[in-house]
Design a protein around this motif. Structure first.
Motif, PDB file in Angstrom:
ATOM      1  N   ASN A 146       0.851  -1.177   0.000  1.00  0.00           N
ATOM      2  CA  ASN A 146       0.000   0.000   0.000  1.00  0.00           C
ATOM      3  C   ASN A 146       0.893   1.236   0.000  1.00  0.00           C
ATOM      4  O   ASN A 146       1.712   1.419   0.907  1.00  0.00           O
ATOM      5  N   ALA A 147       0.750   2.074  -1.010  1.00  0.00           N
ATOM      6  CA  ALA A 147       1.630   3.229  -1.158  1.00  0.00           C
ATOM      7  C   ALA A 147       1.525   4.177   0.026  1.00  0.00           C
ATOM      8  O   ALA A 147       2.518   4.807   0.424  1.00  0.00           O
ATOM      9  N   ASN A 148       0.333   4.326   0.603  1.00  0.00           N
ATOM     10  CA  ASN A 148       0.174   5.215   1.747  1.00  0.00           C
ATOM     11  C   ASN A 148       0.989   4.751   2.945  1.00  0.00           C
ATOM     12  O   ASN A 148       1.722   5.532   3.568  1.00  0.00           O
ATOM     13  N   PHE A 149       0.885   3.464   3.282  1.00  0.00           N
ATOM     14  CA  PHE A 149       1.636   2.949   4.427  1.00  0.00           C
ATOM     15  C   PHE A 149       3.131   2.952   4.140  1.00  0.00           C
ATOM     16  O   PHE A 149       3.946   3.180   5.037  1.00  0.00           O
ATOM     17  N   ALA A 150       3.503   2.727   2.877  1.00  0.00           N
ATOM     18  CA  ALA A 150       4.910   2.798   2.500  1.00  0.00           C
ATOM     19  C   ALA A 150       5.449   4.204   2.719  1.00  0.00           C
ATOM     20  O   ALA A 150       6.575   4.385   3.210  1.00  0.00           O
ATOM     21  N   ASP A 151       4.653   5.231   2.386  1.00  0.00           N
ATOM     22  CA  ASP A 151       5.074   6.615   2.601  1.00  0.00           C
ATOM     23  C   ASP A 151       5.235   6.912   4.091  1.00  0.00           C
ATOM     24  O   ASP A 151       6.167   7.609   4.499  1.00  0.00           O
ATOM     25  N   THR A 152       4.310   6.389   4.896  1.00  0.00           N
ATOM     26  CA  THR A 152       4.405   6.599   6.340  1.00  0.00           C
ATOM     27  C   THR A 152       5.673   5.969   6.894  1.00  0.00           C
ATOM     28  O   THR A 152       6.411   6.587   7.672  1.00  0.00           O
ATOM     29  N   LYS A 158       5.755  13.065  11.856  1.00  0.00           N
ATOM     30  CA  LYS A 158       5.337  13.520  13.187  1.00  0.00           C
ATOM     31  C   LYS A 158       5.478  12.408  14.221  1.00  0.00           C
ATOM     32  O   LYS A 158       5.789  12.683  15.393  1.00  0.00           O
ATOM     33  N   ALA A 159       5.252  11.160  13.813  1.00  0.00           N
ATOM     34  CA  ALA A 159       5.435  10.047  14.740  1.00  0.00           C
ATOM     35  C   ALA A 159       6.908   9.921  15.136  1.00  0.00           C
ATOM     36  O   ALA A 159       7.236   9.678  16.307  1.00  0.00           O
ATOM     37  N   PHE A 177      -2.192  12.719   3.960  1.00  0.00           N
ATOM     38  CA  PHE A 177      -0.842  13.125   4.345  1.00  0.00           C
ATOM     39  C   PHE A 177      -0.098  11.991   5.052  1.00  0.00           C
ATOM     40  O   PHE A 177       0.336  12.111   6.204  1.00  0.00           O
ATOM     41  N   ALA A 178       0.046  10.886   4.318  1.00  0.00           N
ATOM     42  CA  ALA A 178       0.666   9.684   4.868  1.00  0.00           C
ATOM     43  C   ALA A 178       2.090   9.931   5.334  1.00  0.00           C
ATOM     44  O   ALA A 178       2.505   9.452   6.399  1.00  0.00           O
ATOM     45  N   ALA A 179       2.869  10.663   4.546  1.00  0.00           N
ATOM     46  CA  ALA A 179       4.255  10.925   4.927  1.00  0.00           C
ATOM     47  C   ALA A 179       4.327  11.785   6.181  1.00  0.00           C
ATOM     48  O   ALA A 179       5.195  11.579   7.045  1.00  0.00           O
ATOM     49  N   GLU A 180       3.432  12.745   6.300  1.00  0.00           N
ATOM     50  CA  GLU A 180       3.420  13.614   7.478  1.00  0.00           C
ATOM     51  C   GLU A 180       3.145  12.815   8.748  1.00  0.00           C
ATOM     52  O   GLU A 180       3.704  13.113   9.809  1.00  0.00           O
ATOM     53  N   ILE A 181       2.308  11.785   8.639  1.00  0.00           N
ATOM     54  CA  ILE A 181       2.043  10.932   9.800  1.00  0.00           C
ATOM     55  C   ILE A 181       3.348  10.301  10.292  1.00  0.00           C
ATOM     56  O   ILE A 181       3.641  10.284  11.491  1.00  0.00           O
ATOM     57  N   GLY A 182       4.142   9.784   9.354  1.00  0.00           N
ATOM     58  CA  GLY A 182       5.412   9.174   9.729  1.00  0.00           C
ATOM     59  C   GLY A 182       6.385  10.178  10.319  1.00  0.00           C
ATOM     60  O   GLY A 182       7.069   9.898  11.314  1.00  0.00           O
ATOM     61  N   THR A 194      -3.285  15.686  15.575  1.00  0.00           N
ATOM     62  CA  THR A 194      -4.386  15.506  14.633  1.00  0.00           C
ATOM     63  C   THR A 194      -3.985  15.989  13.243  1.00  0.00           C
ATOM     64  O   THR A 194      -3.627  17.153  13.061  1.00  0.00           O
ATOM     65  N   ILE A 195      -4.032  15.085  12.287  1.00  0.00           N
ATOM     66  CA  ILE A 195      -3.768  15.407  10.884  1.00  0.00           C
ATOM     67  C   ILE A 195      -5.077  15.856  10.237  1.00  0.00           C
ATOM     68  O   ILE A 195      -6.141  15.293  10.510  1.00  0.00           O
TER      69      ILE A 195
END
Length: 330
Positions: free
Chosen positions: A68-74, A297-298, A290-295, A318-319
C-alpha cells in the motif's frame, strides 16, 4: 576487533571507541581504523554494546499492508526521521488481521524496542494490554481512537469521507453509493463507511447503496467488480465514493468499459491520493491523508519522548486530510 587493532597498531578499546565516534580518538586514528575495517570486511557488532547500555536502537512498527503506497510513505518518512537519532525500524505485517497484530506485538516487544508504532486504534483486548504494559512509548497512527493506549498521530477517517459526501451533495448528486471492504477486518475502511452513512443520512438521502468489495487490501480488479455489481443493483446511481484510490481506479475502468461517461453520467471519488489517481484519465477526486506527514510527526514524537522532552502526559497529533477535487467529479 582484535584483528583491526593488530593491523593498525592500536588497542581493541581504541577500535571500539573509533567505531562509536568517541571524542578521545583522533581523526587520524579513526580513519586508520575504518580503513582497516573496510579491508577486512568487518562489521561492528552492536549486540554487546547494547547489552551494556540496555538499548536496542530500534523502533517496532506494525502496518496492515506492505504493498500500500500510503503505508509505504508513512514508514519511509518515519524511518527517515528516526535515522537522525540513529534508530532503525523493525517492521511487522498484520494483513489487516487484529489477531495477527496481537501476535506480532508480543513478538516485537520480546525484542525490547525503544518504542512501538501501530497502525490504527482498534486492537484485541490482549494486544491493548500488551501495549499498555510495555513500558515504552506507544504511538497509534492513521486513526483517532476514543480510548488511546499512548500517543496518537492520526485523523478521523469518518470525518474525512463526510467532507467528500458534503462536496458531492453540494454539487447536485443525490443518489450516492459507497464501495468498501470487509467491515470485520479493515477498521479504517469501516470508519469511512460509517462516515459515509452518517453524512448521507444527515442530508436526508438514502444510504442503502453500499457495496462490499471483498477482504482488504482491495485491489483495482475488486474495485472494478464491485462497480459492476453496483451498476447492476442500482443502475441510477449518480456518484460513488470508494474506500481507496485503487478501488476507485478499478471502478473508473469499469465505467469506461461500459461506456459510461465520468463524471457526465456518474462521478467517482477515492481515498489516499495515490499517484495513479493523479495521472489516470480522467484524474480522480480523492482525499489526501498526508501519509508521509504521519510518519514524520510520529518520528519526532518518539525522539521527543526518548530525549525527555515529553516526560508527562499523552500527545494527540491531529492530521487534517485534504479533499482534492479532480476530473471525476464536477
Amino acid at each position: 576487533m582484535a584483528d583491526i587493532a593488530r593491523s593498525t597498531g592500536v588497542s581493541p578499546m581504541t577500535v571500539s571507541r573509533a567505531f562509536k565516534q568517541d571524542a578521545s580518538v583522533s581523526q587520524e586514528t579513526r580513519e586508520a581504523v575504518l580503513r582497516a575495517a573496510e579491508e577486512l570486511g568487518y562489521v561492528f557488532d552492536s549486540t554487546a554494546a547494547n547489552l551494556r547500555s540496555q538499548r536496542t536502537d530500534f523502533v517496532a512498527v506494525t502496518i496492515p499492508s506492505i504493498n500500500n503506497a500510503n503505508f509505504a510513505d508513512t514508514v519511509r518518512s518515519l524511518s527517515d526521521g528516526l535515522a537522525e537519532r540513529g534508530l532503525q525500524i523493525l517492521l511487522g505485517y498484520t494483513n489487516y488481521d487484529t489477531k495477527e497484530e496481537e501476535r506480532l506485538i508480543e513478538q516485537l516487544l520480546r525484542r525490547k524496542p525503544e518504542a512501538i508504532v501501530v497502525t490504527g486504534g482498534k486492537h484485541t483486548p490482549r494486544a491493548r494490554k500488551l501495549l499498555s504494559n510495555a513500558g515504552i512509548p506507544v504511538i497509534e497512527t492513521w486513526d483517532l481512537p476514543e480510548e488511546p493506549i499512548g500517543h496518537v498521530v492520526g485523523f478521523s477517517n469518518a470525518l474525512a469521507v463526510r467532507e467528500m459526501v458534503n462536496h458531492f451533495v453540494s454539487s447536485g448528486y443525490r443518489k450516492i453509493a459507497f464501495i468498501g471492504g470487509d467491515a470485520d477486518r479493515d477498521t479504517r475502511g469501516t470508519d469511512r463507511r460509517a462516515g459515509f452513512i452518517a453524512a448521507i443520512k444527515d442530508h436526508g438521502l438514502d444510504a442503502e447503496r453500499l457495496i462490499a468489495a471483498g477482504p482488504p487490501p482491495i485491489s483495482m480488479r475488486e474495485g472494478a467488480n464491485a462497480m459492476g455489481r453496483l451498476l447492476e443493483q442500482f443502475p441510477d446511481t449518480e456518484a460513488v465514493i470508494c474506500v481507496s484510490d485503487l478501488s476507485a481506479f478499478g471502478a473508473l475502468t469499469e465505467c469506461q468499459r461500459r461506456g459510461l461517461a465520468v463524471p457526465g453520467q456518474i462521478a467517482i471519488g477515492g481515498f489516499g491520493d495515490y499517484e495513479i489517481g493523479a495521472i489516470c484519465v480522467p484524474s480522480l477526486t480523492t482525499i489526501n491523508a498526508f501519509a508521509a506527514e504521519i510518519g514524520t510527526k510520529a518520528a519526532k514524537l518518539i525522539i521527543d519522548v526518548l530525549d525527555g522532552r515529553l516526560a508527562n502526559g499523552l500527545v494527540r497529533v491531529t492530521i487534517r486530510p485534504d479533499l482534492i477535487l479532480r476530473e471525476t467529479s464536477r
